[in-house]
Write an enzyme that holds these catalytic residues in place. Structure first.
Site, PDB file in Angstrom:
ATOM      1  N   ASP A   1     -15.000   0.531  12.373  1.00  5.85           N
ATOM      2  CA  ASP A   1     -14.587   1.753  12.832  1.00  5.85           C
ATOM      3  C   ASP A   1     -15.845   2.587  13.368  1.00  5.85           C
ATOM      4  O   ASP A   1     -17.015   2.231  13.220  1.00  5.85           O
ATOM      5  CB  ASP A   1     -13.945   2.603  11.471  1.00  5.85           C
TER       6      ASP A   1
ATOM      7  N   ASN B   1      -9.144   8.789  -1.256  1.00  3.26           N
ATOM      8  CA  ASN B   1      -7.710   8.868  -1.097  1.00  3.26           C
ATOM      9  C   ASN B   1      -7.056   7.506  -0.856  1.00  3.26           C
ATOM     10  O   ASN B   1      -5.924   7.547  -0.328  1.00  3.26           O
ATOM     11  CB  ASN B   1      -7.360  10.089   0.197  1.00  3.26           C
TER      12      ASN B   1
ATOM     13  N   HIS C   1      -8.043   5.249   1.482  1.00  9.67           N
ATOM     14  CA  HIS C   1      -8.044   4.878   2.916  1.00  9.67           C
ATOM     15  C   HIS C   1      -9.015   3.645   3.061  1.00  9.67           C
ATOM     16  O   HIS C   1      -9.790   3.583   2.094  1.00  9.67           O
ATOM     17  CB  HIS C   1      -8.461   5.907   3.870  1.00  9.67           C
TER      18      HIS C   1
ATOM     19  N   GLU D   1      -5.761   6.446   7.154  1.00  4.20           N
ATOM     20  CA  GLU D   1      -5.508   7.623   6.226  1.00  4.20           C
ATOM     21  C   GLU D   1      -3.914   7.518   5.388  1.00  4.20           C
ATOM     22  O   GLU D   1      -3.165   6.871   6.415  1.00  4.20           O
ATOM     23  CB  GLU D   1      -5.658   8.771   6.889  1.00  4.20           C
TER      24      GLU D   1
HETATM   25  C1  F6R Z   1     -16.417   2.724   6.506  1.00 11.01           C
HETATM   26  C2  F6R Z   1     -15.446   3.038   6.158  1.00 11.01           C
HETATM   27  C3  F6R Z   1     -14.676   3.805   5.189  1.00 11.01           C
HETATM   28  C4  F6R Z   1     -15.319   3.668   3.915  1.00 11.01           C
HETATM   29  C5  F6R Z   1     -14.767   4.565   2.530  1.00 11.01           C
HETATM   30  C6  F6R Z   1     -15.585   4.338   1.314  1.00 11.01           C
HETATM   31  O1  F6R Z   1     -16.704   1.787   7.482  1.00 11.01           O
HETATM   32  O2  F6R Z   1     -14.353   2.524   6.896  1.00 11.01           O
HETATM   33  O3  F6R Z   1     -13.514   3.533   4.769  1.00 11.01           O
HETATM   34  O4  F6R Z   1     -15.300   2.252   3.193  1.00 11.01           O
HETATM   35  O5  F6R Z   1     -14.649   5.862   3.047  1.00 11.01           O
HETATM   36  O6  F6R Z   1     -17.110   4.890   1.531  1.00 11.01           O
HETATM   37  P1  F6R Z   1     -18.102   4.983   0.471  1.00 11.01           P
HETATM   38  O7  F6R Z   1     -18.352   3.517   0.440  1.00 11.01           O
HETATM   39  O8  F6R Z   1     -19.115   5.833   1.071  1.00 11.01           O
HETATM   40  O9  F6R Z   1     -17.422   5.485  -0.841  1.00 11.01           O
END
Ligand code: F6R
Length: 249
Positions: A67, A136, A138, A143
């Site tokens: 992403d 959440n 995701h 989302e």
């Molecule tokens: C990152 C991404 C997000 C993260 C998620 C967890 O490329 O796509 O889905 O993997 O928000 O983030 P952290 O590791 O910072 O808790």
């Protein structure tokens, strides 16, 4: 699903990095799907270390990032492009021509999504996808919602994600409201998925995602339908999973 439980963050990074490095050693021309966020940082550090010692060669690998924020340039320190270059790519030898990240500054969002998907298809899809999980549920920027988009798309970020990620920007108003993300079909088509998770604040969502109903309200729950997933966590993040008879690896 295989569950690997490490004592702490460093241990989970070593386990996840071992899985990724085995993939690259056994199939040097692997297509990898890197993720950003705080969880993979230690995994990248470990891979860089092995690369520097001469044990890991990425010269035949291809990467497709999961992403990218929409509306910020690659050289912006908050872009995922910048994150990947500084935390991984500039320290290893993936050829620049085989590094793919959605272009955050593309004018036409739909055309950028189509370009990304067709490149990914040309390369034969992802061999190993690295994922984190949001509080959440995701994955990527998919989302919680009532239904999923399938392939790469432009997403309006949820309030909770804006709040969670705004800490990286100088103010919440600078945080982008949209992002590009691979969709659920793109992710589910990866041949193998490694989901890395750390910390007690993720324990509830890990249980919901892997022991609860499969629902678009918890995007990661769809991974229950994938037949080749490694969940790699530390003890705190995996604390609410049912205990394994012989303990987790
Ligand atoms: C990152 C991404 C997000 C993260 C998620 C967890 O490329 O796509 O889905 O993997 O928000 O983030 P952290 O590791 O910072 O808790």
């Amino acid at each position: 699903m295989r569950v690997y439980c490490a004592k702490d963050y460093d241990g989970l990074c070593r386990k996840a990095a071992n899985i990724l490095s085995a993939q690259v050693i056994l199939k040097p021309n692997s297509v990898l799907g890197p993720a950003t966020g705080s969880t993979p940082l230690g995994i990248y550090r470990q891979l860089i270390d092995w690369h520097r010692k001469g044990d890991l060669d990425f010269s035949c690998a291809t990467t497709f990032n999961l992403d990218e924020y929409r509306g910020i340039a690659p050289e912006n320190p908050q872009s995922y492009h910048y994150y990947m270059v500084h935390n991984f790519f500039r320290h290893v030898n993936v050829p620049a021509s085989r590094i793919h990240i959605p272009n955050g500054t593309a004018e036409d969002g739909a055309a950028e999504c189509a370009r990304y998907e067709s490149l990914l298809a040309e390369c034969g899809g992802i061999d190993m996808q690295l994922l984190g999980i949001g509080r959440n549920g995701h994955i990527g920027f998919n989302e919680p919602s009532s239904q999923f988009e399938s392939s790469t798309f432009v997403v309006d970020l949820s309030e909770s994600t804006i709040k969670a990620n705004a800490r990286f920007f100088s103010s919440e108003s600078e945080m982008p409201r949209q992002a590009y993300t691979m969709g659920m079909r793109s992710i589910m088509q990866a041949k193998r998925i490694v989901l890395a998770v750390s910390g007690g604040d993720k324990a509830n969502i890990v249980r919901e995602a892997f022991c609860g109903p499969i629902t678009a309200a918890v995007p990661a729950s769809v991974l229950q339908l994938h037949n080749n997933v490694d969940l790699v966590g530390d003890e705190d993040a995996l604390a609410l999973l049912p205990p394994e008879k012989d303990g987790y690896s």
